[in-house]
Design a protein around this motif. Structure first.
Motif, PDB file in Angstrom:
ATOM      1  N   SER A 148       3.274  -1.564  -9.442  1.00 47.89           N
ATOM      2  CA  SER A 148       3.617  -2.506  -8.370  1.00 47.89           C
ATOM      3  C   SER A 148       4.957  -3.177  -8.671  1.00 47.89           C
ATOM      4  CB  SER A 148       2.528  -3.567  -8.243  1.00 47.89           C
ATOM      5  OG  SER A 148       2.568  -4.438  -9.350  1.00 47.89           O
ATOM      6  N   GLY A 149       5.493  -3.810  -7.655  1.00 49.72           N
ATOM      7  CA  GLY A 149       6.747  -4.537  -7.816  1.00 49.72           C
ATOM      8  C   GLY A 149       6.632  -5.668  -8.817  1.00 49.72           C
ATOM      9  N   GLU A 150       5.504  -6.358  -8.791  1.00 46.55           N
ATOM     10  CA  GLU A 150       5.281  -7.455  -9.742  1.00 46.55           C
ATOM     11  C   GLU A 150       5.225  -6.922 -11.176  1.00 46.55           C
ATOM     12  OE1 GLU A 150       5.223 -11.047 -11.153  1.00 46.55           O
ATOM     13  OE2 GLU A 150       5.390 -10.670  -9.008  1.00 46.55           O
ATOM     14  N   GLU A 151       4.607  -5.765 -11.372  1.00 44.57           N
ATOM     15  CA  GLU A 151       4.555  -5.173 -12.716  1.00 44.57           C
ATOM     16  C   GLU A 151       5.949  -4.761 -13.185  1.00 44.57           C
ATOM     17  OE1 GLU A 151       0.372  -2.939 -13.341  1.00 44.57           O
ATOM     18  OE2 GLU A 151       1.526  -2.259 -11.584  1.00 44.57           O
ATOM     19  N   ILE A 152       6.759  -4.232 -12.274  1.00 42.38           N
ATOM     20  CA  ILE A 152       8.134  -3.853 -12.633  1.00 42.38           C
ATOM     21  C   ILE A 152       8.918  -5.094 -13.062  1.00 42.38           C
ATOM     22  CG2 ILE A 152      10.319  -2.931 -11.761  1.00 42.38           C
ATOM     23  CD1 ILE A 152       8.600  -1.099  -9.932  1.00 42.38           C
ATOM     24  N   ARG A 153       8.769  -6.174 -12.295  1.00 42.92           N
ATOM     25  CA  ARG A 153       9.455  -7.424 -12.646  1.00 42.92           C
ATOM     26  C   ARG A 153       8.980  -7.925 -14.017  1.00 42.92           C
ATOM     27  NH1 ARG A 153       8.748 -10.279  -8.234  1.00 42.92           N
ATOM     28  NH2 ARG A 153      10.827  -9.808  -7.489  1.00 42.92           N
ATOM     29  N   THR A 154       7.675  -7.862 -14.270  1.00 42.29           N
ATOM     30  CA  THR A 154       7.129  -8.300 -15.556  1.00 42.29           C
ATOM     31  C   THR A 154       7.680  -7.457 -16.701  1.00 42.29           C
ATOM     32  OG1 THR A 154       5.107  -9.040 -14.471  1.00 42.29           O
ATOM     33  CG2 THR A 154       4.992  -8.669 -16.847  1.00 42.29           C
ATOM     34  N   VAL A 155       7.726  -6.142 -16.502  1.00 43.38           N
ATOM     35  CA  VAL A 155       8.265  -5.235 -17.527  1.00 43.38           C
ATOM     36  C   VAL A 155       9.725  -5.579 -17.800  1.00 43.38           C
ATOM     37  CG1 VAL A 155       8.988  -2.840 -17.889  1.00 43.38           C
ATOM     38  CG2 VAL A 155       6.678  -3.333 -17.114  1.00 43.38           C
ATOM     39  N   ALA A 208      11.379  -7.344 -21.276  1.00 41.32           N
ATOM     40  CA  ALA A 208      12.443  -6.682 -22.031  1.00 41.32           C
ATOM     41  C   ALA A 208      13.736  -7.501 -22.027  1.00 41.32           C
ATOM     42  CB  ALA A 208      12.710  -5.298 -21.441  1.00 41.32           C
ATOM     43  N   HIS A 209      13.721  -8.650 -21.332  1.00 40.44           N
ATOM     44  CA  HIS A 209      14.902  -9.531 -21.234  1.00 40.44           C
ATOM     45  C   HIS A 209      16.096  -8.781 -20.638  1.00 40.44           C
ATOM     46  CE1 HIS A 209      12.682 -12.469 -23.532  1.00 40.44           C
ATOM     47  NE2 HIS A 209      12.464 -11.571 -24.471  1.00 40.44           N
ATOM     48  N   LEU A 210      15.847  -8.075 -19.527  1.00 42.63           N
ATOM     49  CA  LEU A 210      16.897  -7.318 -18.854  1.00 42.63           C
ATOM     50  C   LEU A 210      17.100  -7.835 -17.440  1.00 42.63           C
ATOM     51  CD1 LEU A 210      15.855  -3.658 -19.789  1.00 42.63           C
ATOM     52  CD2 LEU A 210      17.736  -4.971 -20.762  1.00 42.63           C
ATOM     53  N   SER A 211      18.325  -7.729 -16.970  1.00 41.90           N
ATOM     54  CA  SER A 211      18.602  -7.998 -15.562  1.00 41.90           C
ATOM     55  C   SER A 211      18.233  -6.748 -14.765  1.00 41.90           C
ATOM     56  CB  SER A 211      20.081  -8.320 -15.372  1.00 41.90           C
ATOM     57  OG  SER A 211      20.858  -7.163 -15.674  1.00 41.90           O
ATOM     58  N   GLN A 212      18.218  -6.882 -13.452  1.00 36.92           N
ATOM     59  CA  GLN A 212      17.941  -5.715 -12.618  1.00 36.92           C
ATOM     60  C   GLN A 212      19.003  -4.639 -12.839  1.00 36.92           C
ATOM     61  OE1 GLN A 212      17.656  -7.216  -8.611  1.00 36.92           O
ATOM     62  NE2 GLN A 212      15.462  -7.627  -8.814  1.00 36.92           N
ATOM     63  N   ALA A 213      20.257  -5.062 -12.983  1.00 39.01           N
ATOM     64  CA  ALA A 213      21.347  -4.103 -13.192  1.00 39.01           C
ATOM     65  C   ALA A 213      21.184  -3.366 -14.522  1.00 39.01           C
ATOM     66  CB  ALA A 213      22.693  -4.816 -13.135  1.00 39.01           C
ATOM     67  N   ALA A 214      20.783  -4.087 -15.568  1.00 40.81           N
ATOM     68  CA  ALA A 214      20.611  -3.441 -16.876  1.00 40.81           C
ATOM     69  C   ALA A 214      19.449  -2.447 -16.843  1.00 40.81           C
ATOM     70  CB  ALA A 214      20.385  -4.494 -17.955  1.00 40.81           C
ATOM     71  N   LEU A 215      18.330  -2.834 -16.230  1.00 41.71           N
ATOM     72  CA  LEU A 215      17.201  -1.905 -16.121  1.00 41.71           C
ATOM     73  C   LEU A 215      17.610  -0.678 -15.307  1.00 41.71           C
ATOM     74  CD1 LEU A 215      14.224  -1.222 -16.638  1.00 41.71           C
ATOM     75  CD2 LEU A 215      13.680  -2.443 -14.524  1.00 41.71           C
ATOM     76  N   ALA A 216      18.382  -0.908 -14.252  1.00 42.19           N
ATOM     77  CA  ALA A 216      18.839   0.198 -13.417  1.00 42.19           C
ATOM     78  C   ALA A 216      19.668   1.185 -14.228  1.00 42.19           C
ATOM     79  CB  ALA A 216      19.652  -0.341 -12.244  1.00 42.19           C
ATOM     80  N   ARG A 217      20.494   0.691 -15.123  1.00 40.67           N
ATOM     81  CA  ARG A 217      21.313   1.595 -15.960  1.00 40.67           C
ATOM     82  C   ARG A 217      20.433   2.432 -16.875  1.00 40.67           C
ATOM     83  NH1 ARG A 217      27.088  -0.192 -17.793  1.00 40.67           N
ATOM     84  NH2 ARG A 217      27.255   2.045 -17.645  1.00 40.67           N
ATOM     85  N   TYR A 218      19.382   1.829 -17.455  1.00 36.63           N
ATOM     86  CA  TYR A 218      18.480   2.587 -18.321  1.00 36.63           C
ATOM     87  C   TYR A 218      17.746   3.673 -17.550  1.00 36.63           C
ATOM     88  CZ  TYR A 218      19.052  -0.598 -22.259  1.00 36.63           C
ATOM     89  OH  TYR A 218      19.569  -1.316 -23.307  1.00 36.63           O
ATOM     90  N   LEU A 219      17.417   3.390 -16.295  1.00 38.30           N
ATOM     91  CA  LEU A 219      16.644   4.336 -15.481  1.00 38.30           C
ATOM     92  C   LEU A 219      17.525   5.247 -14.641  1.00 38.30           C
ATOM     93  CD1 LEU A 219      13.863   1.912 -14.194  1.00 38.30           C
ATOM     94  CD2 LEU A 219      13.770   3.488 -16.139  1.00 38.30           C
ATOM     95  N   ASN A 220      18.853   5.070 -14.732  1.00 40.31           N
ATOM     96  CA  ASN A 220      19.807   5.844 -13.945  1.00 40.31           C
ATOM     97  C   ASN A 220      19.570   5.634 -12.445  1.00 40.31           C
ATOM     98  OD1 ASN A 220      22.060   7.461 -13.704  1.00 40.31           O
ATOM     99  ND2 ASN A 220      20.862   9.349 -13.609  1.00 40.31           N
ATOM    100  N   LEU A 221      19.392   4.370 -12.073  1.00 39.34           N
ATOM    101  CA  LEU A 221      19.179   3.977 -10.682  1.00 39.34           C
ATOM    102  C   LEU A 221      20.221   2.939 -10.313  1.00 39.34           C
ATOM    103  CD1 LEU A 221      15.311   3.380 -10.885  1.00 39.34           C
ATOM    104  CD2 LEU A 221      16.457   5.407  -9.980  1.00 39.34           C
ATOM    105  N   THR A 222      20.211   2.512  -9.071  1.00 40.85           N
ATOM    106  CA  THR A 222      21.089   1.417  -8.669  1.00 40.85           C
ATOM    107  C   THR A 222      20.322   0.103  -8.788  1.00 40.85           C
ATOM    108  OG1 THR A 222      20.447   1.493  -6.339  1.00 40.85           O
ATOM    109  CG2 THR A 222      22.285   2.913  -7.018  1.00 40.85           C
ATOM    110  N   ALA A 223      21.085  -0.980  -8.946  1.00 39.29           N
ATOM    111  CA  ALA A 223      20.451  -2.300  -9.022  1.00 39.29           C
ATOM    112  C   ALA A 223      19.743  -2.631  -7.706  1.00 39.29           C
ATOM    113  CB  ALA A 223      21.492  -3.358  -9.353  1.00 39.29           C
ATOM    114  N   GLY A 224      20.299  -2.185  -6.605  1.00 39.75           N
ATOM    115  CA  GLY A 224      19.672  -2.410  -5.301  1.00 39.75           C
ATOM    116  C   GLY A 224      18.315  -1.735  -5.196  1.00 39.75           C
ATOM    117  N   TYR A 225      18.206  -0.526  -5.765  1.00 36.00           N
ATOM    118  CA  TYR A 225      16.935   0.190  -5.732  1.00 36.00           C
ATOM    119  C   TYR A 225      15.894  -0.531  -6.591  1.00 36.00           C
ATOM    120  CZ  TYR A 225      13.598   4.028  -5.774  1.00 36.00           C
ATOM    121  OH  TYR A 225      12.456   4.786  -5.631  1.00 36.00           O
ATOM    122  N   VAL A 226      16.301  -1.029  -7.750  1.00 36.22           N
ATOM    123  CA  VAL A 226      15.378  -1.782  -8.612  1.00 36.22           C
ATOM    124  C   VAL A 226      14.917  -3.033  -7.873  1.00 36.22           C
ATOM    125  CG1 VAL A 226      15.166  -3.096 -10.766  1.00 36.22           C
ATOM    126  CG2 VAL A 226      16.299  -0.872 -10.775  1.00 36.22           C
TER     127      VAL A 226
END
Length: 110
Positions: free
Chosen positions: A51-58, A62-80
């Motif tokens: 779920s979206g809430e679980e993604i936010r919790t994860v 990990a102390h990451l911004s949406q942009a940083a998580l997006a880079r790890y997953l090879n996604l855009t920050a908007g998609y995250v």
């Protein structure tokens, strides 16, 4: 690459395990173990929806911004952002990686 037909014994084991699971005699976890053992790499994927809430919790754990998580997953920050809001659902490799991060932490990708 050649494909092989499952042996009759393997088919019987999978059929019996499926029937036991449907009858409530066998747990989902045990059925999954038997299926993976018998089918090997041909086993169905076991990535669980997230779920979206679980993604936010994860992400926050990990102390990451949406942009940083997006880079790890090879996604855009908007998609995250869309995933966290629930307007999109993670699928494919993104879902698999999010499940790995949820179970084992972001360190597994570093």
């Amino acid at each position: 690459m050649t494909t092989t037909k499952p042996s009759q014994l393997r088919a019987a084991i999978l059929e019996t395990a499926g029937g036991m699971h449907r009858a409530g005699i066998m747990s989902e976890e045990t059925l999954r173990k038997i299926t993976v053992r018998q089918l090997g790499p041909d086993a169905p994927p076991t990535a669980e929806p997230i779920s979206g809430e679980e993604i936010r919790t994860v992400r926050e754990r990990a102390h990451l911004s949406q942009a940083a998580l997006a880079r790890y997953l090879n996604l855009t920050a908007g998609y995250v952002s869309q995933l966290e809001r629930g307007s999109k659902r993670a699928t494919g490799p993104a879902l698999a990686l999010l499940n790995v991060i949820r179970r084992k932490g972001i360190e597994t990708l570093l």
